[in-house]
Design a protein around this motif. Structure first.
Motif, PDB file in Angstrom:
ATOM      1  N   ARG A  64       0.821  -1.210   0.000  1.00  0.00           N
ATOM      2  CA  ARG A  64       0.000   0.000   0.000  1.00  0.00           C
ATOM      3  C   ARG A  64       0.855   1.261   0.000  1.00  0.00           C
ATOM      4  NH1 ARG A  64      -5.010   0.432   2.222  1.00  0.00           N
ATOM      5  NH2 ARG A  64      -4.638   2.677   1.951  1.00  0.00           N
ATOM      6  N   LEU A  65       1.920   1.253   0.766  1.00  0.00           N
ATOM      7  CA  LEU A  65       2.796   2.421   0.787  1.00  0.00           C
ATOM      8  C   LEU A  65       3.455   2.628  -0.580  1.00  0.00           C
ATOM      9  CD1 LEU A  65       4.495   2.050   4.286  1.00  0.00           C
ATOM     10  CD2 LEU A  65       3.051   3.949   3.535  1.00  0.00           C
ATOM     11  N   LEU A  66       3.895   1.531  -1.205  1.00  0.00           N
ATOM     12  CA  LEU A  66       4.508   1.645  -2.519  1.00  0.00           C
ATOM     13  C   LEU A  66       3.504   2.178  -3.536  1.00  0.00           C
ATOM     14  CD1 LEU A  66       6.985   1.155  -4.321  1.00  0.00           C
ATOM     15  CD2 LEU A  66       6.148  -1.179  -4.686  1.00  0.00           C
ATOM     16  N   GLU A  67       2.278   1.710  -3.485  1.00  0.00           N
ATOM     17  CA  GLU A  67       1.238   2.205  -4.389  1.00  0.00           C
ATOM     18  C   GLU A  67       0.989   3.700  -4.178  1.00  0.00           C
ATOM     19  OE1 GLU A  67      -2.006  -0.300  -3.378  1.00  0.00           O
ATOM     20  OE2 GLU A  67      -1.376  -1.953  -4.694  1.00  0.00           O
ATOM     21  N   THR A  68       1.010   4.124  -2.920  1.00  0.00           N
ATOM     22  CA  THR A  68       0.805   5.542  -2.613  1.00  0.00           C
ATOM     23  C   THR A  68       1.933   6.396  -3.178  1.00  0.00           C
ATOM     24  OG1 THR A  68      -0.398   4.986  -0.586  1.00  0.00           O
ATOM     25  CG2 THR A  68       0.505   7.212  -0.747  1.00  0.00           C
ATOM     26  N   ASP A  93      15.020  -6.737  -0.606  1.00  0.00           N
ATOM     27  CA  ASP A  93      15.379  -7.257  -1.926  1.00  0.00           C
ATOM     28  C   ASP A  93      14.252  -8.141  -2.462  1.00  0.00           C
ATOM     29  OD1 ASP A  93      16.714  -8.082  -4.188  1.00  0.00           O
ATOM     30  OD2 ASP A  93      18.253  -9.228  -3.138  1.00  0.00           O
ATOM     31  N   LEU A  94      13.761  -9.056  -1.646  1.00  0.00           N
ATOM     32  CA  LEU A  94      12.693  -9.957  -2.067  1.00  0.00           C
ATOM     33  C   LEU A  94      11.396  -9.205  -2.338  1.00  0.00           C
ATOM     34  CD1 LEU A  94      13.373 -12.857   0.468  1.00  0.00           C
ATOM     35  CD2 LEU A  94      14.059 -12.742  -1.941  1.00  0.00           C
ATOM     36  N   PHE A  95      11.105  -8.180  -1.522  1.00  0.00           N
ATOM     37  CA  PHE A  95       9.900  -7.373  -1.707  1.00  0.00           C
ATOM     38  C   PHE A  95       9.924  -6.675  -3.061  1.00  0.00           C
ATOM     39  CE2 PHE A  95       7.937  -3.162  -1.494  1.00  0.00           C
ATOM     40  CZ  PHE A  95       6.644  -3.469  -1.081  1.00  0.00           C
ATOM     41  N   GLY A 100       7.700  -6.535  -9.043  1.00  0.00           N
ATOM     42  CA  GLY A 100       7.962  -6.184 -10.425  1.00  0.00           C
ATOM     43  C   GLY A 100       8.955  -5.077 -10.654  1.00  0.00           C
ATOM     44  N   LEU A 101       9.626  -4.623  -9.612  1.00  0.00           N
ATOM     45  CA  LEU A 101      10.680  -3.647  -9.833  1.00  0.00           C
ATOM     46  C   LEU A 101      11.866  -4.358 -10.465  1.00  0.00           C
ATOM     47  CD1 LEU A 101       8.892  -2.527  -7.383  1.00  0.00           C
ATOM     48  CD2 LEU A 101      10.882  -1.100  -6.869  1.00  0.00           C
ATOM     49  N   ARG A 102      12.635  -3.627 -11.240  1.00  0.00           N
ATOM     50  CA  ARG A 102      13.778  -4.257 -11.891  1.00  0.00           C
ATOM     51  C   ARG A 102      15.083  -3.798 -11.263  1.00  0.00           C
ATOM     52  NH1 ARG A 102      15.736  -0.971 -16.129  1.00  0.00           N
ATOM     53  NH2 ARG A 102      14.453   0.899 -16.434  1.00  0.00           N
ATOM     54  N   ARG A 103      15.981  -4.728 -11.111  1.00  0.00           N
ATOM     55  CA  ARG A 103      17.287  -4.445 -10.524  1.00  0.00           C
ATOM     56  C   ARG A 103      18.121  -3.672 -11.533  1.00  0.00           C
ATOM     57  NH1 ARG A 103      20.996  -8.943  -7.471  1.00  0.00           N
ATOM     58  NH2 ARG A 103      19.001  -9.260  -6.405  1.00  0.00           N
ATOM     59  N   ARG A 281      14.418  -0.154  -9.704  1.00  0.00           N
ATOM     60  CA  ARG A 281      13.698   0.933 -10.355  1.00  0.00           C
ATOM     61  C   ARG A 281      12.328   0.441 -10.812  1.00  0.00           C
ATOM     62  NH1 ARG A 281      14.433   5.826 -13.160  1.00  0.00           N
ATOM     63  NH2 ARG A 281      12.981   6.069 -14.898  1.00  0.00           N
ATOM     64  N   LEU A 282      11.329   1.298 -10.650  1.00  0.00           N
ATOM     65  CA  LEU A 282      10.004   1.034 -11.188  1.00  0.00           C
ATOM     66  C   LEU A 282       9.682   2.122 -12.195  1.00  0.00           C
ATOM     67  CD1 LEU A 282       7.389  -0.640 -11.141  1.00  0.00           C
ATOM     68  CD2 LEU A 282       6.542   0.930  -9.372  1.00  0.00           C
ATOM     69  N   ASP A 283       9.523   1.751 -13.449  1.00  0.00           N
ATOM     70  CA  ASP A 283       9.148   2.699 -14.487  1.00  0.00           C
ATOM     71  C   ASP A 283       7.659   2.966 -14.416  1.00  0.00           C
ATOM     72  OD1 ASP A 283      11.765   2.952 -15.670  1.00  0.00           O
ATOM     73  OD2 ASP A 283      11.483   0.930 -16.468  1.00  0.00           O
ATOM     74  N   LEU A 284       7.280   4.235 -14.560  1.00  0.00           N
ATOM     75  CA  LEU A 284       5.888   4.634 -14.454  1.00  0.00           C
ATOM     76  C   LEU A 284       5.320   4.990 -15.816  1.00  0.00           C
ATOM     77  CD1 LEU A 284       6.224   6.919 -11.312  1.00  0.00           C
ATOM     78  CD2 LEU A 284       5.591   4.508 -11.372  1.00  0.00           C
TER      79      LEU A 284
END
Length: 288
Positions: A64-68, A93-95, A100-103, A281-284
């Protein structure tokens, strides 16, 4: 699980960035976690920092925090968010991998034991070393700000970060932030024959002068590379740290795995690996 996400006011604002913050709480008002988004003045990638109490993990708080955070980043027009460094194979790291974040960057952390032999480096002809603690002296401030572009091409692999501009005001702000924490910022710089700073290395030492100091950055301007300046500056900083902070036990450094030159320099000075971390990194999706 019932969660309430509350935006907070964060006074952590500078000329180069500002920070947004959120607190996650349970139905009973109990704090469960917090998240921060640093928004840069230049560039379109934010930096996310997320913390969940160990006892409250695996129930959706972090998600939820990541979504926010990512929702707010998208509304601000950012194209991606970059995590802080997380220890390899850790819960963080596992989270990140599971969501779906990419290293995008791997870092190796090293430590120099100050009880060992002191490294020696030959002076580089045509240059002289200068040292200071805290805020840069006025007569070196402008050239020091110009020299900071030495870090602009530091290997960051696929992180997608954009170097932030430096000026004297920002130099002072960094030094003041370290001083407010009660720590000592110690800098060694190489000055070329024309009076311009060609490179620098920085150490931050705990306020009581014990434990381990932390390297903040080492950079040499492209036109001055390949002459041994980085090794000379770091060797000088190590020697002076021993004398200035005799109770200091070691010095820590972190280097991107792809930064082969700095890894060789550190190894030659006696730094040895301790652990590894990764950045994600998470691309938006954005609407142009």
């Amino acid at each position: 699980m019932t969660l309430r996400i509350t935006p907070l006011t964060d006074p952590n604002r500078s000329a180069s960035s500002y920070r947004l913050a959120w607190l996650a709480a349970g139905a009973d008002g109990r704090p469960l976690g917090a998240a921060f988004l640093r928004v840069p003045a230049v560039g379109d990638s934010g930096e996310v920092e997320l913390h969940v109490h160990p006892a409250e993990r695996r129930v959706g708080v972090g998600t939820r925090l990541l979504e926010t955070v990512t929702g707010a980043a998208g509304e601000l027009g950012l194209r991606g968010v970059l995590t802080e460094a997380v220890a390899e194979d850790s819960a963080g790291d596992l989270f990140c991998a599971a969501r779906g974040l990419r290293r995008v960057l791997a870092l190796t952390y090293t430590r120099l034991d100050l009880t060992g032999a002191e490294p020696v480096a030959d002076p580089v002809p045509g240059y002289r070393l200068v040292q200071w603690e805290g805020t840069v002296p006025d007569d070196l401030a402008e050239t020091f700000a110009r020299s900071r572009r030495a870090m602009d091409d530091m290997p960051m692999d696929d992180a997608g970060t954009v170097p932030q501009p430096w000026n004297v005001e920002r130099l002072h702000a960094v030094a003041e932030a370290v001083a407010r924490r009660g720590e000592t910022l110690f800098t060694v710089a190489a000055v070329a024959a024309d009076g311009e700073i060609a490179g620098f290395t920085e150490l931050v030492v705990p306020g009581d002068g014990t434990g381990d100091g932390q390297h903040y950055g080492t950079g040499v301007l492209p036109e001055h590379r390949g002459r041994g300046l980085a090794r000379w500056m770091k060797a000088d900083a190590i020697g002076r740290a021993r004398v200035r902070f005799p109770r200091l036990a070691g010095l820590l450094a972190d280097t991107a795995d792809s930064n082969a030159a700095m890894r060789r320099t550190n190894e030659s000075l006696g730094y040895r690996p301790t652990h590894r971390s990764v950045l994600y990194r998470l691309d938006l999706a954005t609407c142009d």
